[in-house]
Design a protein around this motif. Structure first.
Motif, PDB file in Angstrom:
ATOM      1  N   LEU A  49      -3.424   4.953   0.005  1.00 15.69           N
ATOM      2  CA  LEU A  49      -1.651   5.511  -0.211  1.00 15.69           C
ATOM      3  C   LEU A  49      -0.934   4.241   0.828  1.00 15.69           C
ATOM      4  O   LEU A  49      -0.079   3.373   0.417  1.00 15.69           O
ATOM      5  CB  LEU A  49      -1.308   6.017  -1.299  1.00 15.69           C
ATOM      6  CG  LEU A  49      -1.219   7.267  -2.276  1.00 15.69           C
ATOM      7  CD1 LEU A  49      -0.735   7.920  -1.966  1.00 15.69           C
ATOM      8  CD2 LEU A  49      -1.882   6.028  -3.373  1.00 15.69           C
ATOM      9  N   TRP A  50      -1.445   4.522   2.060  1.00 12.43           N
ATOM     10  CA  TRP A  50      -0.408   4.112   3.238  1.00 12.43           C
ATOM     11  C   TRP A  50      -1.120   2.512   3.747  1.00 12.43           C
ATOM     12  O   TRP A  50      -0.128   1.352   3.496  1.00 12.43           O
ATOM     13  CB  TRP A  50      -0.250   4.349   3.987  1.00 12.43           C
ATOM     14  CG  TRP A  50       0.088   6.018   4.634  1.00 12.43           C
ATOM     15  CD1 TRP A  50      -0.599   6.901   4.406  1.00 12.43           C
ATOM     16  CD2 TRP A  50       1.501   5.924   4.966  1.00 12.43           C
ATOM     17  NE1 TRP A  50       0.540   7.925   4.588  1.00 12.43           N
ATOM     18  CE2 TRP A  50       1.381   7.342   4.653  1.00 12.43           C
ATOM     19  CE3 TRP A  50       2.283   4.858   5.314  1.00 12.43           C
ATOM     20  CZ2 TRP A  50       3.246   7.817   4.661  1.00 12.43           C
ATOM     21  CZ3 TRP A  50       3.801   5.469   5.345  1.00 12.43           C
ATOM     22  CH2 TRP A  50       3.697   6.010   5.910  1.00 12.43           C
ATOM     23  N   LEU A  56       1.267  -3.878  -0.055  1.00 11.05           N
ATOM     24  CA  LEU A  56       2.336  -4.277  -1.421  1.00 11.05           C
ATOM     25  C   LEU A  56       3.569  -4.573  -0.564  1.00 11.05           C
ATOM     26  O   LEU A  56       4.136  -5.845  -0.579  1.00 11.05           O
ATOM     27  CB  LEU A  56       3.414  -3.557  -2.258  1.00 11.05           C
ATOM     28  CG  LEU A  56       1.920  -2.724  -3.132  1.00 11.05           C
ATOM     29  CD1 LEU A  56       2.627  -1.612  -3.538  1.00 11.05           C
ATOM     30  CD2 LEU A  56       1.763  -3.309  -3.943  1.00 11.05           C
ATOM     31  N   THR A  57       3.731  -4.273   0.606  1.00  6.20           N
ATOM     32  CA  THR A  57       5.156  -4.581   1.784  1.00  6.20           C
ATOM     33  C   THR A  57       4.669  -5.842   1.888  1.00  6.20           C
ATOM     34  O   THR A  57       5.845  -6.669   1.938  1.00  6.20           O
ATOM     35  CB  THR A  57       5.218  -3.259   2.854  1.00  6.20           C
ATOM     36  OG1 THR A  57       5.582  -2.101   1.728  1.00  6.20           O
ATOM     37  CG2 THR A  57       6.632  -4.136   3.406  1.00  6.20           C
ATOM     38  N   MET A  58       3.515  -6.054   2.736  1.00  9.52           N
ATOM     39  CA  MET A  58       2.915  -7.645   3.438  1.00  9.52           C
ATOM     40  C   MET A  58       3.659  -8.620   2.292  1.00  9.52           C
ATOM     41  O   MET A  58       4.260  -9.380   2.387  1.00  9.52           O
ATOM     42  CB  MET A  58       2.329  -7.376   4.390  1.00  9.52           C
ATOM     43  CG  MET A  58       2.273  -6.822   5.606  1.00  9.52           C
ATOM     44  SD  MET A  58       1.059  -6.869   6.314  1.00  9.52           S
ATOM     45  CE  MET A  58       1.350  -8.258   7.047  1.00  9.52           C
ATOM     46  N   PRO A 231       5.638   7.299   0.837  1.00  7.75           N
ATOM     47  CA  PRO A 231       5.086   5.820   2.071  1.00  7.75           C
ATOM     48  C   PRO A 231       6.091   4.139   1.724  1.00  7.75           C
ATOM     49  O   PRO A 231       7.026   3.294   1.989  1.00  7.75           O
ATOM     50  CB  PRO A 231       3.806   5.300   1.668  1.00  7.75           C
ATOM     51  CG  PRO A 231       3.529   6.054   0.624  1.00  7.75           C
ATOM     52  CD  PRO A 231       3.834   7.128   0.559  1.00  7.75           C
ATOM     53  N   LEU A 232       6.494   4.503   0.397  1.00 12.90           N
ATOM     54  CA  LEU A 232       7.303   3.202  -0.207  1.00 12.90           C
ATOM     55  C   LEU A 232       8.473   2.973   0.681  1.00 12.90           C
ATOM     56  O   LEU A 232       9.315   1.686   1.010  1.00 12.90           O
ATOM     57  CB  LEU A 232       7.091   2.867  -1.767  1.00 12.90           C
ATOM     58  CG  LEU A 232       5.940   2.190  -2.440  1.00 12.90           C
ATOM     59  CD1 LEU A 232       5.853   2.156  -4.111  1.00 12.90           C
ATOM     60  CD2 LEU A 232       5.778   0.637  -1.694  1.00 12.90           C
ATOM     61  N   VAL A 430      -2.352 -15.593  -6.819  1.00 11.10           N
ATOM     62  CA  VAL A 430      -2.580 -14.260  -7.359  1.00 11.10           C
ATOM     63  C   VAL A 430      -1.921 -13.441  -6.302  1.00 11.10           C
ATOM     64  O   VAL A 430      -2.080 -12.050  -7.587  1.00 11.10           O
ATOM     65  CB  VAL A 430      -4.191 -14.405  -6.238  1.00 11.10           C
ATOM     66  CG1 VAL A 430      -5.236 -13.789  -6.962  1.00 11.10           C
ATOM     67  CG2 VAL A 430      -4.822 -15.952  -7.291  1.00 11.10           C
ATOM     68  N   LEU A 431      -1.493 -13.124  -5.469  1.00 12.77           N
ATOM     69  CA  LEU A 431      -1.528 -12.141  -4.778  1.00 12.77           C
ATOM     70  C   LEU A 431       0.013 -11.274  -5.188  1.00 12.77           C
ATOM     71  O   LEU A 431       0.446 -10.405  -5.808  1.00 12.77           O
ATOM     72  CB  LEU A 431      -0.762 -11.834  -2.987  1.00 12.77           C
ATOM     73  CG  LEU A 431      -1.740 -12.778  -2.400  1.00 12.77           C
ATOM     74  CD1 LEU A 431      -2.018 -12.546  -0.477  1.00 12.77           C
ATOM     75  CD2 LEU A 431      -3.210 -11.169  -2.424  1.00 12.77           C
ATOM     76  N   PRO A 432       1.135 -11.954  -5.701  1.00 11.17           N
ATOM     77  CA  PRO A 432       1.964 -11.490  -5.962  1.00 11.17           C
ATOM     78  C   PRO A 432       2.106 -11.010  -7.570  1.00 11.17           C
ATOM     79  O   PRO A 432       3.015 -10.183  -7.663  1.00 11.17           O
ATOM     80  CB  PRO A 432       3.039 -12.606  -5.747  1.00 11.17           C
ATOM     81  CG  PRO A 432       2.672 -13.945  -5.365  1.00 11.17           C
ATOM     82  CD  PRO A 432       1.483 -13.867  -5.190  1.00 11.17           C
TER      83      PRO A 432
END
Length: 476
Positions: A49-50, A56-58, A231-232, A430-432
């Motif tokens: 999860l971390w 997700l953050t990056m 963590p979010l 792709v990533l988004p």
């Protein structure tokens, strides 16, 4: 006629990166691992999860970089959403930031600062008002006073805010890295990490009374969706740097760079910190345990896993060392949050979507009135609920608008294909798309697993619709 005062571009890459990292690192990393351990009871899923949070953050930060390069002006995400989807959606974002996201986060961090200050000054636990189950303690008063002080400092000019932010961010980075390296050095000389990894993919939910529930199938998915909110929250507020784009030198380059550098630094810190915890303390424990080892990560005293880890390195003094570190961390974090939030409300006021006076700059060229309005509401929120409740409201609402903003990149690629884009989103599309699919899943799990808190957050967003049409649409 030109304005008498204008925002000054006095922040460089180092300052912008400091705001990204400093706004992210507050109290969460020292607390939420205990909550996650009880929710999923698995070192493997916990670290996963971390890692997912870091991804997700990056991904979001790198995608936002494209919008920041296109629109390097004060207001950041508010401006991006308006250009992509119009005034209603941008107002809903600004409304939610003011009522829940920014101010709840400021209040939660201030409460955490006060909680750890009480380690040194136990008298702060004194209750000064009680009515049934509701009570106000001196800790909450201290939380309010810390918000007042940081707001005052930030009204004295961006350089004053920058000095506080850079100093406290540097101090806490040095302290956190020291804790990590010492923790790994001490912990890896034992077999604790190996023991924690021996059955690392066996998820269970543990109640505060020690009761255990096996997790599998839909129950596991729901537990993971609920656990990742921790963590979010710890990784949130990285987007605050976009609010102050009007005060950053060469923003088309420095904002995307600071977003990448800041989120990358914090992602690495959080992963290493959790490895240090797992090296020093057993994951499982008992709520009735007498010693730090008997309580483990799962039942660290008052959920202070950072303090429990520090006590394994420094003995009894570790609790005081960690309390001091968290005081520095939370104070610096709130400085960045307060500095950035006022700029968003300034941009809203300039666009006729907030109190008109909030769109004025003082003699130090900062939106002092916007800062004080933010201060008032955040201070009131210090008395409204617990740390855990505040972060749930703030994080779920943040996720909703992160998704809206990333959808804006797709929309603007279609409606404005020729627009100047000094930086183009890495891994697009792709990533988004992966980001959007994962966050939709997280939000769905939260609705099922924590319906009341998520419904409140959605209700706050929805309340902005009648406010907009009742008071602001006629000005459009």
């Amino acid at each position: 006629m030109a304005e008498k005062h204008q925002l000054q571009r006095s922040l460089g890459l180092v300052s912008a990166t400091s705001i990204v990292a400093g706004s992210m690192i507050g109290s969460g990393i020292f607390i939420v691992t205990t909550l996650m351990a009880r929710d999923i009871g698995s070192s493997g899923y916990m670290l996963l999860l971390w890692v997912l949070t870091g991804f997700l953050t990056m991904t979001a930060a790198l995608t936002y970089g494209e919008l920041a390069g296109m629109m390097p002006t004060a207001g950041g995400q508010f401006v991006y959403i308006q250009r992509a989807f119009g005034r209603l959606w941008s107002f809903l974002y600004g409304w939610t930031v003011f009522t829940v996201i920014q101010t709840c986060t400021i209040a939660a961090v201030a409460v955490a600062f006060a909680n750890y200050t009480a380690v040194f000054f136990p008298a702060l636990e004194t209750k000064i008002f009680e009515a049934g189950s509701y009570a106000i303690s001196l800790k909450q008063v201290l939380a309010l006073l810390s918000i007042l002080l940081l707001t005052y400092i930030n009204t004295k000019g961006v350089r004053s805010g920058k000095a506080v932010q850079t100093t406290f961010t540097a101090a806490k980075l040095v302290a956190i890295f020291s804790l990590i390296f010492l923790g790994l050095y001490v912990g890896l000389q034992t077999d604790t990490l190996a023991a924690n990894f021996a059955d690392m993919w066996h998820p269970v939910k543990t109640g505060t009374d020690g009761s255990i529930t096996e997790l599998a199938g839909g129950a596991l998915v729901g537990a993971l969706g609920a656990a990742i909110i921790n963590p979010l929250f710890s990784s949130d507020a990285w987007n605050n740097v976009t609010f102050i784009a009007g005060e950053i030198r060469d923003p088309k380059k420095n904002i995307p760079r600071s977003l990448f550098l800041g989120t990358a630094i914090v992602t690495v810190i959080y992963l290493l910190a959790n490895l240090a915890y797992l090296s020093l303390l057993p994951l499982n424990g008992s709520p009735d345990g007498v010693s730090v080892l008997e309580r483990g990560i799962m039942f660290a005293d008052q959920d202070r896993v950072g303090a429990a880890a520090a006590s394994m390195i420094f003995g009894n003094a570790g609790v005081l060392i960690m309390a001091g570190l968290i005081m520095v961390s939370t104070f610096g974090c709130n400085s960045g949050l307060i500095l950035a939030g006022g700029r968003l409300f300034y941009a809203m006021a300039k666009d006729g979507m907030f109190f008109r006076q909030a769109g004025e700059l003082n003699r130090h060229d900062v939106p002092a009135k916007a800062l004080w309005v933010q201060c008032l509401w955040a201070s009131l929120l210090c008395f409204s609920g617990t740390y855990g409740t505040l972060i749930k409201y703030a994080t779920f609402a943040s996720l909703l608008f992160y998704m809206v903003t990333i959808l804006g990149v797709f929309r603007l690629r279609k409606t404005e294909p020729q627009a100047d884009r000094p930086y183009r989103a890495f891994g697009f599309p792709v990533l988004p798309i992966i980001y959007l699919l994962v966050t939709v899943g997280i939000c769905g799990a939260l609705f099922l697993y924590d319906t009341v808190n998520t419904a409140v957050a959605v209700g706050v967003v929805a309340l902005g619709v009648p406010v907009y049409y009742g008071f602001l649409a006629k000005k459009a």
